[in-house]
Design an enzyme around this catalytic site. Structure first.
Site, PDB file in Angstrom:
ATOM      1  N   GLU A  68      29.666  31.810  40.565  1.00 31.44           N
ATOM      2  CA  GLU A  68      30.157  32.321  39.274  1.00 31.44           C
ATOM      3  C   GLU A  68      29.227  31.793  38.168  1.00 31.44           C
ATOM      4  O   GLU A  68      29.158  30.579  37.952  1.00 31.44           O
ATOM      5  CB  GLU A  68      31.609  31.861  39.044  1.00 31.44           C
ATOM      6  CG  GLU A  68      32.202  32.179  37.685  1.00 31.44           C
ATOM      7  CD  GLU A  68      32.173  33.661  37.343  1.00 31.44           C
ATOM      8  OE1 GLU A  68      32.889  34.450  37.973  1.00 31.44           O
ATOM      9  OE2 GLU A  68      31.399  34.034  36.440  1.00 31.44           O
TER      10      GLU A  68
ATOM     11  N   ASP B 149      24.257  32.992  39.680  1.00 31.77           N
ATOM     12  CA  ASP B 149      24.246  34.356  40.205  1.00 31.77           C
ATOM     13  C   ASP B 149      24.387  34.343  41.734  1.00 31.77           C
ATOM     14  O   ASP B 149      23.654  33.608  42.423  1.00 31.77           O
ATOM     15  CB  ASP B 149      22.899  34.969  39.798  1.00 31.77           C
ATOM     16  CG  ASP B 149      22.839  36.458  39.979  1.00 31.77           C
ATOM     17  OD1 ASP B 149      23.313  36.968  41.011  1.00 31.77           O
ATOM     18  OD2 ASP B 149      22.281  37.112  39.088  1.00 31.77           O
TER      19      ASP B 149
ATOM     20  N   ASP C  54      32.830  43.106  37.678  1.00 35.10           N
ATOM     21  CA  ASP C  54      32.693  43.713  36.349  1.00 35.10           C
ATOM     22  C   ASP C  54      32.639  45.233  36.483  1.00 35.10           C
ATOM     23  O   ASP C  54      31.850  45.767  37.266  1.00 35.10           O
ATOM     24  CB  ASP C  54      31.416  43.198  35.669  1.00 35.10           C
ATOM     25  CG  ASP C  54      31.548  41.738  35.258  1.00 35.10           C
ATOM     26  OD1 ASP C  54      32.684  41.308  34.953  1.00 35.10           O
ATOM     27  OD2 ASP C  54      30.524  41.029  35.243  1.00 35.10           O
TER      28      ASP C  54
ATOM     29  N   LYS D 183      30.622  52.774  31.818  1.00 34.27           N
ATOM     30  CA  LYS D 183      29.750  53.887  31.397  1.00 34.27           C
ATOM     31  C   LYS D 183      28.854  54.330  32.546  1.00 34.27           C
ATOM     32  O   LYS D 183      28.275  53.483  33.243  1.00 34.27           O
ATOM     33  CB  LYS D 183      28.859  53.450  30.240  1.00 34.27           C
ATOM     34  CG  LYS D 183      29.631  53.203  28.958  1.00 34.27           C
ATOM     35  CD  LYS D 183      28.692  52.804  27.849  1.00 34.27           C
ATOM     36  CE  LYS D 183      29.520  52.461  26.631  1.00 34.27           C
ATOM     37  NZ  LYS D 183      28.843  51.573  25.716  1.00 34.27           N
TER      38      LYS D 183
ATOM     39  N   ASP E 268      40.501  47.733  39.778  1.00 31.32           N
ATOM     40  CA  ASP E 268      41.509  48.555  39.098  1.00 31.32           C
ATOM     41  C   ASP E 268      40.865  49.808  38.497  1.00 31.32           C
ATOM     42  O   ASP E 268      41.506  50.496  37.722  1.00 31.32           O
ATOM     43  CB  ASP E 268      42.155  47.731  37.969  1.00 31.32           C
ATOM     44  CG  ASP E 268      41.115  47.204  36.998  1.00 31.32           C
ATOM     45  OD1 ASP E 268      40.012  46.829  37.457  1.00 31.32           O
ATOM     46  OD2 ASP E 268      41.372  47.182  35.787  1.00 31.32           O
TER      47      ASP E 268
ATOM     48  N   THR F 226      44.947  37.324  40.540  1.00 29.93           N
ATOM     49  CA  THR F 226      43.928  36.669  39.710  1.00 29.93           C
ATOM     50  C   THR F 226      44.220  36.959  38.236  1.00 29.93           C
ATOM     51  O   THR F 226      45.013  37.835  37.904  1.00 29.93           O
ATOM     52  CB  THR F 226      42.515  37.185  40.057  1.00 29.93           C
ATOM     53  OG1 THR F 226      42.433  38.559  39.673  1.00 29.93           O
ATOM     54  CG2 THR F 226      42.204  37.043  41.532  1.00 29.93           C
ATOM     55  N   ARG F 227      43.555  36.229  37.361  1.00 24.34           N
ATOM     56  CA  ARG F 227      43.728  36.447  35.911  1.00 24.34           C
ATOM     57  C   ARG F 227      43.385  37.875  35.534  1.00 24.34           C
ATOM     58  O   ARG F 227      44.067  38.511  34.743  1.00 24.34           O
ATOM     59  CB  ARG F 227      42.771  35.525  35.134  1.00 24.34           C
ATOM     60  CG  ARG F 227      43.319  34.181  34.811  1.00 24.34           C
ATOM     61  CD  ARG F 227      42.185  33.240  34.496  1.00 24.34           C
ATOM     62  NE  ARG F 227      41.496  33.614  33.270  1.00 24.34           N
ATOM     63  CZ  ARG F 227      41.783  33.117  32.063  1.00 24.34           C
ATOM     64  NH1 ARG F 227      42.749  32.250  31.938  1.00 24.34           N
ATOM     65  NH2 ARG F 227      41.086  33.466  31.014  1.00 24.34           N
TER      66      ARG F 227
ATOM     67  N   GLU G 212      43.432  40.525  37.426  1.00 21.99           N
ATOM     68  CA  GLU G 212      44.427  41.482  37.933  1.00 21.99           C
ATOM     69  C   GLU G 212      45.674  41.469  37.048  1.00 21.99           C
ATOM     70  O   GLU G 212      46.246  42.532  36.745  1.00 21.99           O
ATOM     71  CB  GLU G 212      44.815  41.163  39.372  1.00 21.99           C
ATOM     72  CG  GLU G 212      45.829  42.182  39.903  1.00 21.99           C
ATOM     73  CD  GLU G 212      46.176  41.993  41.365  1.00 21.99           C
ATOM     74  OE1 GLU G 212      45.588  42.697  42.205  1.00 21.99           O
ATOM     75  OE2 GLU G 212      47.038  41.147  41.677  1.00 21.99           O
TER      76      GLU G 212
HETATM   77  C1  LIG Z   1      36.005  40.936  35.798  1.00 22.13           C
HETATM   78  S1  LIG Z   1      35.631  39.294  36.239  1.00 22.13           S
HETATM   79  C2  LIG Z   1      36.815  38.950  37.528  1.00 22.13           C
HETATM   80  C3  LIG Z   1      36.963  37.494  37.801  1.00 22.13           C
HETATM   81  C4  LIG Z   1      37.923  37.114  38.927  1.00 22.13           C
HETATM   82  N1  LIG Z   1      37.448  37.525  40.224  1.00 22.13           N
HETATM   83  C5  LIG Z   1      39.321  37.665  38.667  1.00 22.13           C
HETATM   84  O1  LIG Z   1      39.737  38.564  39.420  1.00 22.13           O
HETATM   85  O2  LIG Z   1      39.972  37.200  37.721  1.00 22.13           O
HETATM   86  C6  LIG Z   1      34.109  39.464  37.135  1.00 22.13           C
HETATM   87  C7  LIG Z   1      33.375  38.153  37.331  1.00 22.13           C
HETATM   88  O3  LIG Z   1      32.203  38.363  38.117  1.00 22.13           O
HETATM   89  C8  LIG Z   1      31.208  37.487  37.634  1.00 22.13           C
HETATM   90  N2  LIG Z   1      29.876  37.991  38.043  1.00 22.13           N
HETATM   91  C9  LIG Z   1      29.199  39.025  37.524  1.00 22.13           C
HETATM   92  N3  LIG Z   1      28.013  39.155  38.119  1.00 22.13           N
HETATM   93  C10 LIG Z   1      27.922  38.165  39.043  1.00 22.13           C
HETATM   94  C11 LIG Z   1      26.918  37.749  39.962  1.00 22.13           C
HETATM   95  N4  LIG Z   1      25.741  38.385  40.035  1.00 22.13           N
HETATM   96  N5  LIG Z   1      27.170  36.689  40.749  1.00 22.13           N
HETATM   97  C12 LIG Z   1      28.360  36.039  40.684  1.00 22.13           C
HETATM   98  N6  LIG Z   1      29.345  36.382  39.824  1.00 22.13           N
HETATM   99  C13 LIG Z   1      29.128  37.430  39.014  1.00 22.13           C
HETATM  100  C14 LIG Z   1      31.414  37.482  36.136  1.00 22.13           C
HETATM  101  O4  LIG Z   1      30.825  36.352  35.508  1.00 22.13           O
HETATM  102  C15 LIG Z   1      32.918  37.508  36.023  1.00 22.13           C
HETATM  103  O5  LIG Z   1      33.476  36.219  35.921  1.00 22.13           O
END
Ligand SMILES: C[S@@+](CC[C@H](N)C(=O)[O-])C[C@H]1O[C@@H](n2cnc3c(N)ncnc32)[C@H](O)[C@@H]1O
Length: 231
Positions: free
Chosen positions: A88, A115, A137, A141, A173, A210-211, A213
């Site tokens: 993360e 990453d 994420d 778009k 979602d 999760t938060r 969700e």
């Molecule tokens: C929409 S959030 C969801 C977080 C968590 N899984 C939840 O359900 O509450 C997506 C997460 O993926 C992480 N993320 C995005 N690209 C990533 C990558 N290349 N490697 C690891 N995490 C990544 C973002 O920083 C973000 O915290």
């Protein structure tokens, strides 16, 4: 020396100022929980990391983008015989996870605060028996769809890390994210395991919300749960 690939990262790595307690967790706990040899500066040859040394020979699971870490800690607490490594880049999320790790007292976790692609480089081939991608994420778009996780750039190295027969769980979602997941994931050595609608409408038996969700549900979006098997 392996040439470092250019990797765009579009998400956030920092949010609001950390609470003093969270900064304390980062300072006190993160180094001991992070495999030291993931970064390009310390491992330019991308030598595989020693998962056996990290987790004492346990089965290893992987969570990509663990956010605040609620699912990762829940799985670690419910499965003490497994080691879970999470990636993360959002440091506020890492700090939240560290707080949860302390409160739950779990010891079977490792954290790459960056990453997931850098972690995939150094995870030994066919070494992971379960992987979670929970609410990646959404990039709604159309011109940003190629930034989504379910693209070749991420799925090829993820597939390399997974054992044959490993489970890969994806929750989202966003209906168009479901479409892209169903189209793309099977191209890279995965089979979708659903037999009927309950398989994507109902969460897994060992699920915890999760938060992200919880927010999606508050905003009337519908979770989808997809399970794939690495061929
Ligand atoms: C929409 S959030 C969801 C977080 C968590 N899984 C939840 O359900 O509450 C997506 C997460 O993926 C992480 N993320 C995005 N690209 C990533 C990558 N290349 N490697 C690891 N995490 C990544 C973002 O920083 C973000 O915290």
């Amino acid at each position: 020396m392996t040439e470092r690939p250019h990797r765009n990262f579009y998400g956030r790595t920092k949010g609001k100022t950390l609470k003093q307690s969270q900064q304390g967790y980062l300072d006190a706990d993160l180094a001991a929980l992070s495999p030291g040899d993931v970064g390009w500066d310390v491992n330019p040859e991308r030598e595989p990391i020693d998962l056996g040394a990290l987790f004492g020979g346990k089965d290893v699971w992987l969570e990509v983008g663990f956010g605040g870490g609620e699912h990762m800690v829940h799985q670690a607490a419910s499965n003490p015989d497994v080691g879970i490594i999470g990636a993360e880049p959002y440091i506020n999320g890492v700090a939240m996870l560290l707080g949860k790790i302390r409160r739950a007292g779990v010891e079977n976790v490792a954290i790459h605060p960056g990453d997931a692609r850098d972690l995939f480089d150094v995870i030994p081939d066919a070494s992971i028996s379960k992987a979670f991608l929970l609410y990646p994420d959404p990039w709604p778009k159309a011109r940003h769809h190629r930034r989504r996780f379910v693209t070749e750039e991420h799925l090829v190295p993820l597939a390399k890390c997974l054992k044959p027969g490993a489970e890969f769980r994806v929750a989202t979602d966003i209906p168009d994210y479901v479409r892209q997941t169903m189209e793309e994931v099977p191209k890279y050595g995965f089979t979708w395991l659903a037999e009927g609608p309950s398989d994507w409408r109902e969460p897994w038996g060992d699920w915890t919300r999760t938060r992200y969700e919880a927010k999606a549900i508050r905003e009337d979006r519908v979770p989808h749960y997809m399970t794939f098997r690495r061929d």
